[in-house]
Scaffold this active site. Structure first.
Site, PDB file in Angstrom:
ATOM      1  N   HIS A 292     -17.881  77.610  94.416  1.00 41.48           N
ATOM      2  CA  HIS A 292     -17.525  78.966  93.988  1.00 41.48           C
ATOM      3  C   HIS A 292     -16.580  79.592  95.026  1.00 41.48           C
ATOM      4  O   HIS A 292     -16.934  79.726  96.186  1.00 41.48           O
ATOM      5  CB  HIS A 292     -18.796  79.818  93.869  1.00 41.48           C
ATOM      6  CG  HIS A 292     -18.655  80.982  92.934  1.00 41.48           C
ATOM      7  ND1 HIS A 292     -17.611  81.883  93.008  1.00 41.48           N
ATOM      8  CD2 HIS A 292     -19.430  81.386  91.887  1.00 41.48           C
ATOM      9  CE1 HIS A 292     -17.752  82.798  92.052  1.00 41.48           C
ATOM     10  NE2 HIS A 292     -18.841  82.516  91.359  1.00 41.48           N
ATOM     11  N   HIS A 376     -15.508  56.201  84.468  1.00 42.67           N
ATOM     12  CA  HIS A 376     -14.974  57.130  83.472  1.00 42.67           C
ATOM     13  C   HIS A 376     -14.842  58.529  84.076  1.00 42.67           C
ATOM     14  O   HIS A 376     -15.668  58.944  84.896  1.00 42.67           O
ATOM     15  CB  HIS A 376     -15.883  57.188  82.238  1.00 42.67           C
ATOM     16  CG  HIS A 376     -16.180  55.846  81.650  1.00 42.67           C
ATOM     17  ND1 HIS A 376     -15.260  55.125  80.922  1.00 42.67           N
ATOM     18  CD2 HIS A 376     -17.304  55.076  81.688  1.00 42.67           C
ATOM     19  CE1 HIS A 376     -15.798  53.981  80.541  1.00 42.67           C
ATOM     20  NE2 HIS A 376     -17.040  53.925  80.995  1.00 42.67           N
ATOM     21  N   HIS A 380     -12.023  68.608  82.406  1.00 41.98           N
ATOM     22  CA  HIS A 380     -11.966  69.727  81.460  1.00 41.98           C
ATOM     23  C   HIS A 380     -10.582  69.849  80.842  1.00 41.98           C
ATOM     24  O   HIS A 380      -9.574  69.965  81.546  1.00 41.98           O
ATOM     25  CB  HIS A 380     -12.330  71.027  82.183  1.00 41.98           C
ATOM     26  CG  HIS A 380     -12.021  72.256  81.396  1.00 41.98           C
ATOM     27  ND1 HIS A 380     -12.453  72.446  80.107  1.00 41.98           N
ATOM     28  CD2 HIS A 380     -11.296  73.372  81.724  1.00 41.98           C
ATOM     29  CE1 HIS A 380     -12.020  73.623  79.674  1.00 41.98           C
ATOM     30  NE2 HIS A 380     -11.325  74.189  80.629  1.00 41.98           N
ATOM     31  N   HIS A 409      -5.516  67.280  72.553  1.00 39.90           N
ATOM     32  CA  HIS A 409      -4.622  67.119  71.409  1.00 39.90           C
ATOM     33  C   HIS A 409      -5.357  67.357  70.095  1.00 39.90           C
ATOM     34  O   HIS A 409      -4.857  68.066  69.210  1.00 39.90           O
ATOM     35  CB  HIS A 409      -4.030  65.708  71.419  1.00 39.90           C
ATOM     36  CG  HIS A 409      -3.074  65.440  70.289  1.00 39.90           C
ATOM     37  ND1 HIS A 409      -3.473  64.949  69.054  1.00 39.90           N
ATOM     38  CD2 HIS A 409      -1.724  65.609  70.203  1.00 39.90           C
ATOM     39  CE1 HIS A 409      -2.425  64.825  68.272  1.00 39.90           C
ATOM     40  NE2 HIS A 409      -1.350  65.206  68.940  1.00 39.90           N
ATOM     41  N   ASN A 413      -8.435  73.446  73.703  1.00 39.28           N
ATOM     42  CA  ASN A 413      -9.347  73.829  74.783  1.00 39.28           C
ATOM     43  C   ASN A 413     -10.578  74.481  74.167  1.00 39.28           C
ATOM     44  O   ASN A 413     -10.547  75.636  73.760  1.00 39.28           O
ATOM     45  CB  ASN A 413      -8.642  74.791  75.745  1.00 39.28           C
ATOM     46  CG  ASN A 413      -9.535  75.237  76.895  1.00 39.28           C
ATOM     47  OD1 ASN A 413     -10.728  74.940  76.929  1.00 39.28           O
ATOM     48  ND2 ASN A 413      -8.955  75.956  77.842  1.00 39.28           N
TER      49      ASN A 413
END
Length: 485
Positions: A292, A376, A380, A409, A413
């Site tokens: 943070h 993997h 985001h 794609h 988002n």
């Protein structure tokens, strides 16, 4: 080619150093035992019998310490399964539809329309992303009723799919966590879920708001902490973002950007600490690391909800966003690196750091190879720039970021739920194997960078349902730098 093989040899040597040390020691002990005669072996045996009581006490002490250790060891947290919301075809927003609406809504401000077109051309989004029904109106109709309708559609659909997959009954859910950043009605969204599924009256429910796109991993972290203190429990986590009341209708460019990127999405995740779920669970939670940067004013205000000069509310995205995200990522990597990187990478990083401090500050800093720690990556899908920046900084291949690019794609988002669409993509491609390690990385307002590390717990069959069901064979697709509209 020599440096490559030297590096591979170095990694193998350092990562297996204990094995290389153990083998000669065991060989030396074995040789020494073979050299002993029968009388010497008998003498050693008699001495052991003499100290039988001490050996028995020592064994009891070791057993006691081992018992205390295993009882105090954190409970294993398993991801039994998850489900993602798949928007209906009727909610899709092709580029032509989006731009037509923009021209009609912003007919008095052609420069803002042109700005949105330039953003959309370079966004990495495809023609099949979706917006809620209220945004399809001209002008949009963002009423409370419409927002609740969107919330019910995306959340209930994801939970229904999850319950069908896991065969869990509502009465078996002990913990409920719902995160949605920008829509926080009364009663809360978590109360809405309790009411819909008639959950138990003693359920531990939480509703997280205002925490941005990284709130999904914050919810996972909260669920983990709760499952540590509540044995034999199930936790349902729901991650979503409700678009209806947050579609900006003004003309400020910095606040128009989210309109071009954010789309409908939701995910429901079932976590458990039950031993009985160990074999059927898909993944095991290994680490959660949260960073943070809110103590810094620039970081705090880089994603900021505010009114424009005309009094219209929207999300202002700062021009410094990518720089701040980079700093947050560095802090997060510094914490997670020692937890996941093999010893060879940690030593190289340490030697480079010492060299820069003592010998030459102009030495190029060593970037650890996280490909040695993970098979993997779920980054985001906040936008093409976010994925590009992380691919560059972490030195990832095109395949490593494929899930993120294709999710952006196909679905846009979707905020905190995007990580689960990406994981679903990897599974749909049949790439997930037992023992594989997954790194989920998310960024959110505040400013936060959060990571979760999972390990594949069993063999995962290629799913025949889910959000990628009807299109996975078309992916991956080529995404041009600019799509001319």
């Amino acid at each position: 080619m020599l440096p490559k093989y030297v590096k591979l040899g170095y990694r193998y040597l350092v990562d297996h150093i204990l094995t290389f040390l153990f083998i000669p020691i065991m060989a030396a002990v074995s040789i020494q035992i073979l050299r002993l005669g029968p009388e010497e072996i008998l003498t050693i045996w008699n001495s052991l019998q003499f100290y039988f009581f001490q050996i028995l006490c020592s064994s009891f002490l070791v057993t006691l310490i081992a018992t205390v250790y295993f009882m105090s060891k954190p409970r294993s947290i398993y991801l039994v399964d998850y489900a993602c919301y798949k928007p209906p075809i009727t909610s899709r927003v092709p580029f032509s539809t989006f731009m037509e609406h923009s021209r009609l809504i912003l007919k008095d401000n052609p420069k803002s329309v042109e700005f949105q077109m330039r953003i959309l051309e370079r966004s990495g989004l495809g023609e099949e992303t979706s917006l809620p029904p209220a945004i399809h109106y001209i002008p949009p109709n963002p009423t409370m009723e419409a927002a609740r309708g969107e919330a019910e559609a995306v959340i209930f659909s994801a939970i229904d799919s999850l319950m069908q997959k896991t065969r869990i009954k509502p009465k078996d859910i002990d913990i409920l966590i719902v995160n949605c950043s920008l829509f926080s009605p009364t009663p809360s969204l978590s109360a809405m879920v309790v009411n819909k599924y008639r959950l138990r009256s003693n359920i531990k429910s939480f509703n997280l708001s205002g925490m941005g796109c990284s709130a999904g991993l914050i919810s996972i972290d909260l669920a983990r902490d709760l499952l540590q203190v509540h044995p034999n429990s199930n936790a349902l986590v729901v991650s979503t973002e409700i678009i209806t009341p947050n579609y900006y209708q003004g003309s400020e460019r910095a606040m128009l950007l989210p309109n071009c990127l954010f789309r409908v999405g939701s995910a429901a995740i079932l976590l458990s600490n039950k031993r009985g779920d160990r074999n059927r669970a898909k993944y095991k939670l290994v680490h959660v690391v949260r960073t943070h940067k809110g103590a810094d004013d620039k970081a705090y205000k880089c994603v900021y909800e505010q009114e424009d000069p005309q009094g219209k509310v929207g999300i202002n995205l700062s021009k410094d966003l990518m720089i701040i995200a980079g700093e947050a990522l560095k802090s997060n990597i510094t914490t997670i690196g020692p937890l996941v990187l093999p010893a060879s990478e940690q030593l190289l990083f340490l030697f480079t750091l010492i060299g820069r401090k003592i010998f030459n500050s102009k030495w190029k800093p060593y970037i650890p190879d996280f490909k040695q720690a993970f098979e993997h990556f779920c980054i985001h899908a906040g936008g093409r720039a976010v994925i590009d920046e992380l691919q560059k900084n972490l030195q990832l291949s095109a395949e490593h970021v494929e899930a993120s690019r294709m999710t952006l794609h196909r679905f846009g988002n979707t905020s905190s739920s995007s990580l689960w669409y990406e994981l679903s993509y990897i599974e749909a491609k049949g790439r997930m194997k037992k023992g594989d390690r997954i790194w989920q990385i998310a960024f959110g307002s505040g400013f936060k960078c959060n990571s979760a590390v999972w390990k594949c717990n069993r063999r995962i069959k290629t799913p025949t349902d889910g959000p990628w069901q009807d299109c996975i064979n078309r992916y991956p697709v080529h995404i041009p730098e600019i799509v001319k509209l």
